[in-house]
Design an enzyme around this catalytic site. Structure first.
Site, PDB file in Angstrom:
ATOM      1  N   ILE A  77       0.858  -1.183   0.000  1.00  0.00           N
ATOM      2  CA  ILE A  77       0.000   0.000   0.000  1.00  0.00           C
ATOM      3  C   ILE A  77       0.890   1.228   0.000  1.00  0.00           C
ATOM      4  O   ILE A  77       1.778   1.352   0.844  1.00  0.00           O
ATOM      5  CB  ILE A  77      -0.878   0.034   1.277  1.00  0.00           C
ATOM      6  CG1 ILE A  77      -1.649  -1.256   1.447  1.00  0.00           C
ATOM      7  CG2 ILE A  77      -1.817   1.229   1.274  1.00  0.00           C
ATOM      8  CD1 ILE A  77      -2.613  -1.560   0.359  1.00  0.00           C
ATOM      9  N   CYS A  78       0.659   2.158  -0.915  1.00  0.00           N
ATOM     10  CA  CYS A  78       1.426   3.403  -0.942  1.00  0.00           C
ATOM     11  C   CYS A  78       1.161   4.161   0.358  1.00  0.00           C
ATOM     12  O   CYS A  78       0.030   4.552   0.643  1.00  0.00           O
ATOM     13  CB  CYS A  78       1.032   4.253  -2.145  1.00  0.00           C
ATOM     14  SG  CYS A  78       1.853   5.859  -2.170  1.00  0.00           S
ATOM     15  N   VAL A  79       2.205   4.355   1.143  1.00  0.00           N
ATOM     16  CA  VAL A  79       2.045   4.971   2.459  1.00  0.00           C
ATOM     17  C   VAL A  79       1.525   6.398   2.364  1.00  0.00           C
ATOM     18  O   VAL A  79       0.664   6.802   3.148  1.00  0.00           O
ATOM     19  CB  VAL A  79       3.350   4.872   3.286  1.00  0.00           C
ATOM     20  CG1 VAL A  79       4.471   5.682   2.644  1.00  0.00           C
ATOM     21  CG2 VAL A  79       3.125   5.311   4.725  1.00  0.00           C
TER      22      VAL A  79
END
Length: 128
Positions: A77-79
Site C-alpha cells: 500500500i502506498c504509504v
C-alpha cells in the site's frame, strides 16, 4: 511469467479492484507468478479493515487478504496515499497520535520504491 499488478480504484464503487482481483486469480490458476499487488491512489481503500460490504456481496478486502495468505502475494500500500485517506497501521497510528489503526492484516505500508522494484523485477506490470 512474473507479474505485478497496480490497483488505483477502491474496493467498491468502481470495477478496477474487482477486475484486478479476478486477473490475479487467473494468473495464478494459469501457473504464472504474481509477485505483488501495489495499491495506489484510491486503491489504498482495498486495505481498510473497517470495510463492511453487504452480506450478499463479495468481500474484496478479505479476498486480497486470502490471496496473500494462500499464495504469498505481497500486498503493498502506498504509504503517502494511505495516510491522506486515513488508512494507517499500528506504527503510524502511534506516531500520529491516532486512537487506532485500520490496515487489514496481510497488507504492508510501503513507498513507491516497492513499485519501482516490481517494475524492474517483473516481466509485466498491469494497472487497473
Amino acid at each position: 511469467m512474473r507479474f505485478a499488478i497496480v490497483v488505483t480504484g477502491p474496493a467498491y464503487g468502481t470495477q478496477q479492484a474487482s477486475s484486478a482481483f479476478q486477473f490475479a486469480q487467473a494468473l495464478i490458476a494459469e501457473g504464472h507468478e504474481l509477485s505483488c499487488v501495489f495499491f495506489y491512489r484510491e486503491g489504498v481503500y482495498n486495505a481498510n479493515q473497517l470495510t463492511s460490504p453487504a452480506s450478499d456481496e463479495f468481500d474484496l478486502v478479505r479476498g486480497w487478504q486470502q490471496l496473500n495468505a494462500q499464495h504469498g502475494v505481497a500486498l503493498n500500500i502506498c504509504v503517502a496515499a494511505a495516510l491522506r485517506r486515513g488508512i494507517v497501521d499500528e506504527t503510524e497510528a502511534g506516531r500520529l497520535g491516532l486512537a487506532s489503526s485500520n490496515l487489514q492484516s496481510g497488507f504492508t505500508l510501503s513507498g513507491l520504491g516497492a513499485l519501482a522494484e516490481a517494475s524492474l523485477t517483473c516481466d509485466r506490470v498491469v494497472q487497473f
